[in-house]
Design a protein around this motif. Structure first.
Motif: not given
Length: 274
Positions: A208, A167, A206, A164, A213, A153, A240, A149, A236
């Motif tokens: 984000e 999500r 799943t 990403l 995280n 990506y 996110t 992750r 990420n």
């Protein structure tokens, strides 16, 4: 279940946002720290369950225990204040400013990260017997999650970044629905049921979540994950956080506020003439 109608619980959302903006720095940090720590422990629990059972839906079904605990205790997640704090500004509550909203977001982010990072270190110690042996099976899986992750990506370039971000949006649509769920009932059982459903959905899919995280990726780095701190931040955490902000505010906060507080005038039925 003692259900509150939407106009009642949306008013509670605005009241909660106002309260959080004026909360002291000390209380904001403490509540955010504990929220990050509890959610991180729940994430470790869910991964452990998935590894033990080999059935992901079981871990997803049990993960919401952490979310329910932290909201019943009155702690705060960044994903929640992303939705609640701006409503007090939009509603023009006295003394509420954009600076106050940004201050609240910043303090909650810091508190959430410190709490999640604390648990990340503690669980890395548990998974490696104090860093004296290679990580156990759960620790190895957490390291793999971090790789997939971040660099996973990155391997898709702009498409990976878009995925990403989306999500992240979908995640906080569901998580913020869980935050609202804590307000639609006056009983503990009603609150838990309303919170449980959307949180289970986001975890199994799943999506984000920026605070989850904050645990998974720092612990993954400590457990041998093959990615870097910059991979974590660029591929990420930062996208996110932005996705969480947009998704929660657009799909939950603003829609509920617009249709249950700032309702449009009702249509007048046409008169039928003979």
């Amino acid at each position: 279940m003692a259900y509150l109608v939407p106009s009642e619980f949306v008013t509670k959302m605005v009241d909660a946002g106002e309260s959080k903006i004026f909360m002291s720095t000390r209380d904001t940090i403490i509540r955010a720290y504990m929220a990050g720590a509890i959610l991180a422990l729940a994430a470790a629990f869910a991964v452990s369950v998935n590894v033990s059972t080999g059935v992901p839906i079981v871990g997803a079904a049990l993960f919401p225990v952490g979310f329910c605990m932290l909201y019943l205790f009155g702690f705060d997640l960044l994903t929640g204040v992303f939705v609640l704090a701006p409503l007090a500004l939009i509603d023009k509550r006295p003394g509420v400013t954009l600076g106050g909203v940004l201050r609240n977001w910043t303090l909650v982010f810091i508190g959430n990260f410190l709490g999640a990072f604390t648990v990340a270190v503690m669980m890395a110690i548990v998974f490696t017997f104090g860093f004296t042996s290679p990580p156990d099976k759960v620790g190895q899986i957490i390291g793999t999650i971090g790789e997939g992750r971040t660099v996973g990506y990155a391997s898709h370039g702009a498409g990976g970044m878009l995925t990403l971000f989306v999500r992240g949006m979908l995640c906080n649509w569901m998580v913020s629905a869980g935050v609202v769920g804590a307000m639609i009932s006056t009983t503990v059982s009603g609150k838990v049921i309303a919170m449980w459903m959307p949180i289970m959905l986001f975890f199994f899919m799943t999506f984000e979540h920026s605070i989850v995280n904050m645990f998974l990726f720092p612990s993954g780095l400590m457990l041998g994950g093959k990615f870097t701190i910059m991979d974590y931040l660029i591929w990420n955490e930062i996208p996110t956080v932005l996705g969480n902000l947009v998704g929660g505010l657009a799909f939950t906060g603003l829609t509920l506020y617009a249709t249950h507080i700032k309702t449009a005038p009702k249509r007048v039925p046409e008169r039928i003439t003979a």
